[in-house]
Enzyme design. Structure first.
Site, PDB file in Angstrom:
ATOM      1  CB  THR A 155      -3.230  -3.599  10.694  1.00  0.00           C
ATOM      2  OG1 THR A 155      -3.839  -3.671   9.383  1.00  0.00           O
ATOM      3  CG2 THR A 155      -2.900  -2.163  10.998  1.00  0.00           C
ATOM      4  CG  PHE A 183     -15.673 -10.252  -5.445  1.00  0.00           C
ATOM      5  CD1 PHE A 183     -15.139  -9.346  -6.351  1.00  0.00           C
ATOM      6  CD2 PHE A 183     -14.931 -10.578  -4.331  1.00  0.00           C
ATOM      7  CE1 PHE A 183     -13.891  -8.792  -6.144  1.00  0.00           C
ATOM      8  CE2 PHE A 183     -13.681 -10.029  -4.119  1.00  0.00           C
ATOM      9  CZ  PHE A 183     -13.165  -9.132  -5.024  1.00  0.00           C
ATOM     10  CG  LEU A 184     -21.629 -13.470  -7.603  1.00  0.00           C
ATOM     11  CD1 LEU A 184     -22.965 -13.246  -8.319  1.00  0.00           C
ATOM     12  CD2 LEU A 184     -21.881 -14.110  -6.239  1.00  0.00           C
ATOM     13  CG  ASN A 227     -11.542  -5.652   2.634  1.00  0.00           C
ATOM     14  OD1 ASN A 227     -11.782  -5.265   1.500  1.00  0.00           O
ATOM     15  ND2 ASN A 227     -10.333  -5.638   3.154  1.00  0.00           N
ATOM     16  CB  VAL A 275      -0.959   0.003   1.212  1.00  0.00           C
ATOM     17  CG1 VAL A 275      -1.578   1.364   1.437  1.00  0.00           C
ATOM     18  CG2 VAL A 275      -2.061  -1.024   0.982  1.00  0.00           C
ATOM     19  CB  CYS A 290      -7.080  -7.498   2.700  1.00  0.00           C
ATOM     20  SG  CYS A 290      -5.783  -6.277   2.419  1.00  0.00           S
ATOM     21  CD  GLU A 333      -5.573   2.719  -1.295  1.00  0.00           C
ATOM     22  OE1 GLU A 333      -5.324   3.906  -1.060  1.00  0.00           O
ATOM     23  OE2 GLU A 333      -6.201   2.357  -2.313  1.00  0.00           O
TER      24      GLU A 333
HETATM   25  N1  LIG Z   1      -2.033  -5.237   0.516  1.00  0.00           N
HETATM   26  C1  LIG Z   1      -3.228  -4.819   0.130  1.00  0.00           C
HETATM   27  O1  LIG Z   1      -3.743  -5.219  -0.909  1.00  0.00           O
HETATM   28  C2  LIG Z   1      -3.985  -3.813   0.974  1.00  0.00           C
HETATM   29  C3  LIG Z   1      -5.101  -3.173   0.418  1.00  0.00           C
HETATM   30  C4  LIG Z   1      -5.790  -2.242   1.194  1.00  0.00           C
HETATM   31  C5  LIG Z   1      -5.388  -2.010   2.497  1.00  0.00           C
HETATM   32  N2  LIG Z   1      -4.321  -2.660   3.027  1.00  0.00           N
HETATM   33  C6  LIG Z   1      -3.917  -2.361   4.399  1.00  0.00           C
HETATM   34  O2  LIG Z   1      -2.787  -1.503   4.351  1.00  0.00           O
HETATM   35  C7  LIG Z   1      -1.883  -1.786   5.426  1.00  0.00           C
HETATM   36  C8  LIG Z   1      -0.509  -2.122   4.875  1.00  0.00           C
HETATM   37  O3  LIG Z   1      -0.603  -3.317   4.119  1.00  0.00           O
HETATM   38  P1  LIG Z   1       0.580  -3.799   3.153  1.00  0.00           P
HETATM   39  O4  LIG Z   1       0.076  -4.978   2.421  1.00  0.00           O
HETATM   40  O5  LIG Z   1       1.117  -2.632   2.408  1.00  0.00           O
HETATM   41  O6  LIG Z   1       1.660  -4.263   4.269  1.00  0.00           O
HETATM   42  P2  LIG Z   1       3.192  -4.622   4.053  1.00  0.00           P
HETATM   43  O7  LIG Z   1       3.521  -5.626   5.101  1.00  0.00           O
HETATM   44  O8  LIG Z   1       3.441  -4.943   2.612  1.00  0.00           O
HETATM   45  O9  LIG Z   1       3.975  -3.258   4.363  1.00  0.00           O
HETATM   46  C9  LIG Z   1       4.090  -2.677   5.625  1.00  0.00           C
HETATM   47  C10 LIG Z   1       5.460  -2.001   5.704  1.00  0.00           C
HETATM   48  O10 LIG Z   1       5.510  -1.203   6.887  1.00  0.00           O
HETATM   49  C11 LIG Z   1       6.831  -1.237   7.381  1.00  0.00           C
HETATM   50  N3  LIG Z   1       6.825  -0.758   8.789  1.00  0.00           N
HETATM   51  C12 LIG Z   1       6.282  -1.340   9.881  1.00  0.00           C
HETATM   52  N4  LIG Z   1       6.456  -0.563  10.956  1.00  0.00           N
HETATM   53  C13 LIG Z   1       7.111   0.550  10.541  1.00  0.00           C
HETATM   54  C14 LIG Z   1       7.588   1.741  11.185  1.00  0.00           C
HETATM   55  N5  LIG Z   1       7.389   1.951  12.490  1.00  0.00           N
HETATM   56  N6  LIG Z   1       8.238   2.651  10.456  1.00  0.00           N
HETATM   57  C15 LIG Z   1       8.442   2.453   9.140  1.00  0.00           C
HETATM   58  N7  LIG Z   1       8.021   1.374   8.472  1.00  0.00           N
HETATM   59  C16 LIG Z   1       7.361   0.421   9.160  1.00  0.00           C
HETATM   60  C17 LIG Z   1       7.240  -2.684   7.179  1.00  0.00           C
HETATM   61  O11 LIG Z   1       8.646  -2.825   7.192  1.00  0.00           O
HETATM   62  C18 LIG Z   1       6.633  -2.972   5.804  1.00  0.00           C
HETATM   63  O12 LIG Z   1       7.540  -2.696   4.762  1.00  0.00           O
HETATM   64  C19 LIG Z   1      -2.547  -2.917   6.218  1.00  0.00           C
HETATM   65  O13 LIG Z   1      -3.286  -2.375   7.255  1.00  0.00           O
HETATM   66  C20 LIG Z   1      -3.470  -3.555   5.206  1.00  0.00           C
HETATM   67  O14 LIG Z   1      -4.572  -4.192   5.796  1.00  0.00           O
HETATM   68  C21 LIG Z   1      -3.601  -3.557   2.286  1.00  0.00           C
END
Ligand SMILES: NC(=O)c1ccc[n+]([C@@H]2O[C@H](COP(=O)([O-])OP(=O)(O)OC[C@H]3O[C@@H](n4cnc5c(N)ncnc54)[C@H](O)[C@@H]3O)[C@@H](O)[C@H]2O)c1
Length: 439
Positions: free
Chosen positions: A86, A252-253, A211, A11, A263, A151
């Site tokens: 998260t 989504f079907l 979601n 993200v 997620c 997001e």
């Molecule tokens: N992946 C998806 O498709 C998607 C879509 C929508 C929402 N989200 C939400 O977005 C959030 C992030 O998801 P993601 O898939 O990008 O996660 P991810 O694990 O790919 O990335 C998270 C990043 O944060 C970094 N990080 C953690 N703590 C930190 C800190 N204190 N300082 C700096 N960097 C730090 C980690 O090193 C990692 O690179 C989640 O809450 C997820 O639910 C994800």
């Protein structure tokens, strides 16, 4: 306008690259030094179609920066997004908020002018308020407001989703924060993207509700598909007949092995947990969580039954390991449940995935990883199609059969857990074809 994004994952990186494409100066901060070093060298640490081009273009233009140090960028930014993970907290299914709170603490001490701290990570209701408390306690002088901007991008089409979203949801409680976020998203407003401004808890809950609803739709059609198998109906016909009703919609079907990814599994669990905590259980979502686990187990049974007497010592070719095509993300992929269960029953697995193998190796060390789909099928007793990458949609079946081991009846076993192929055509081509919900 300057923006800092904390967390350069799926993200954070996509958001950073897209905001910089809008002409804004963006710094992506991550505490993973290796990830940042790779980004500074021009390497992209994840597979997301189109991301490399965007990052290269905006880095060269001097609008997109990567660092492990947040002090300077936070000091200079009007808007700071928190986009850290998260994940599911072990044991109780709640969202683990330690990364979000740690990011808030780190940001707090460096706020020097009015700054909006925006939670982009998916977080339970009340989290942004907790973020505000952390900032206030850490730096009582800080002039700031918090906001929620969940997001909705999908891995695999994340750039398009970010650049042309169905909507942008902004949860704010201060006019200054709303004005800044509206200006961040102004390029999308110009292309008539609906910008929904709500209070903070509404924005936080909207993400989980969306979601959980999508996960419910997938689970619904999966259970209908299982019923189709019992009564001899075709799940695709049913899905089409349902989806043409505009109140339902066709997306989504598509029946399959159960939802996975970074997620839906954790977000459904977290929503169920929040709802129970507030004394308003969302029992529909609780049922979805249980049914999705059962769907993955059902796939194991399906493959085991199809192998029959040949189960012990069978070689199975698995095509596709990631939770869906066009990503390298293995988080909560159905493969992580289905394949160990097969191995436990005495099966050997030869697997191929176009982008997921480096990550899959860490989770599934016992697979024999192959160089392409045909290599995976060499000497196999069965093919299992588990993620519908485009390159698996038009396989040369004669070439596959030439190296596979046929069953005693001379047919070749093909378990198509994504219903990519036409059952009748596969039967005519000499396969014993097993799909999901296809009579
Ligand atoms: N992946 C998806 O498709 C998607 C879509 C929508 C929402 N989200 C939400 O977005 C959030 C992030 O998801 P993601 O898939 O990008 O996660 P991810 O694990 O790919 O990335 C998270 C990043 O944060 C970094 N990080 C953690 N703590 C930190 C800190 N204190 N300082 C700096 N960097 C730090 C980690 O090193 C990692 O690179 C989640 O809450 C997820 O639910 C994800």
């Amino acid at each position: 306008m300057r923006i800092t994004i904390i967390g350069a994952g799926y993200v954070g990186l996509v958001s950073g690259a897209c905001f910089s494409e809008f002409g804004v100066d963006v710094t992506c901060v991550d505490n993973d030094a290796d990830k940042i070093a790779r980004l500074q060298r021009g390497e992209i640490p994840i597979f997301e179609p189109g991301l490399n081009i965007l990052i290269e273009r905006n880095s060269s233009a001097g609008r997109l920066h990567f660092t492990t140090h947040l002090a300077e960028p936070v000091r200079q930014s009007e808007v700071v997004f928190i986009a850290v993970g998260t994940p599911e907290r072990r044991g109780d299914g709640a969202a683990d908020l330690r990364y979000v709170f740690e990011a808030a603490r780190q940001i707090a001490s460096h706020i020097k002018k009015f700054t909006v701290v925006v939670t982009k990570s998916t977080v339970p209701v009340g989290t942004s308020t907790q973020v505000a408390e952390i900032i206030r306690t850490t730096n009582p002088e800080a002039d700031f407001a918090v906001a929620s901007n969940p997001e909705f991008l999908r891995e695999g089409s994340a750039i398009e989703d970010f650049m042309r979203p169905d909507r942008v949801v902004i949860g704010v409680e201060e006019a200054r924060a709303e004005a800044l976020l509206r200006s961040v998203y102004r390029p999308l407003y110009l292309i008539e993207t609906p910008i929904l401004v709500t209070n903070i808890v509404t924005a936080e809950l909207t993400k989980y509700a969306a979601n959980a609803f999508l996960a419910t739709k997938i689970t619904f059609i999966n259970q209908i598909a299982n019923l189709c198998e019992a009564v001899g109906a075709d799940a695709h016909g049913v899905a089409k007949g349902m989806g043409l009703d505009r109140r339902i919609g066709g997306k989504f079907l598509h029946p399959g092995p159960g939802y996975g990814g970074s997620c839906f599994p954790k977000d459904t669990l977290a929503l169920a947990r929040t709802a129970t905590q507030y004394g308003e259980p969302v029992t529909v979502v609780e049922a979805v969580i249980t049914a999705n686990e059962a769907q993955k187990q059902r796939m194991v049974t399906k493959i085991v039954r199809a192998l029959g007497d040949r189960l012990q010592g069978a070689t199975v070719a698995v095509l596709g390991l990631t939770f869906k095509p066009n990503t390298d993300d293995m988080r909560d992929a159905p493969a992580l449940t289905i394949l160990p269960a097969l191995i436990q029953q005495g099966v050997r697995i030869q697997a191929f995935d176009p982008e997921g193998i480096p990550s899959a190796r860490r989770h599934l060390p016992d697979l024999d990883y192959r160089t392409d789909a045909y290599d995976a099928c060499q000497g196999a007793d069965a093919v299992v199609l588990l993620a519908e990458w485009n390159q698996f949609r038009n396989l040369d079946m004669a070439r596959i059969q030439a190296t596979m081991r046929p069953r005693e009846d001379g047919l070749y076993l093909f378990c198509d857990l994504r219903n990519v192929y036409v059952p009748e055509a596969m039967r005519q081509a000499g396969f014993h074809y097993v799909g999901v919900g296809r009579g």
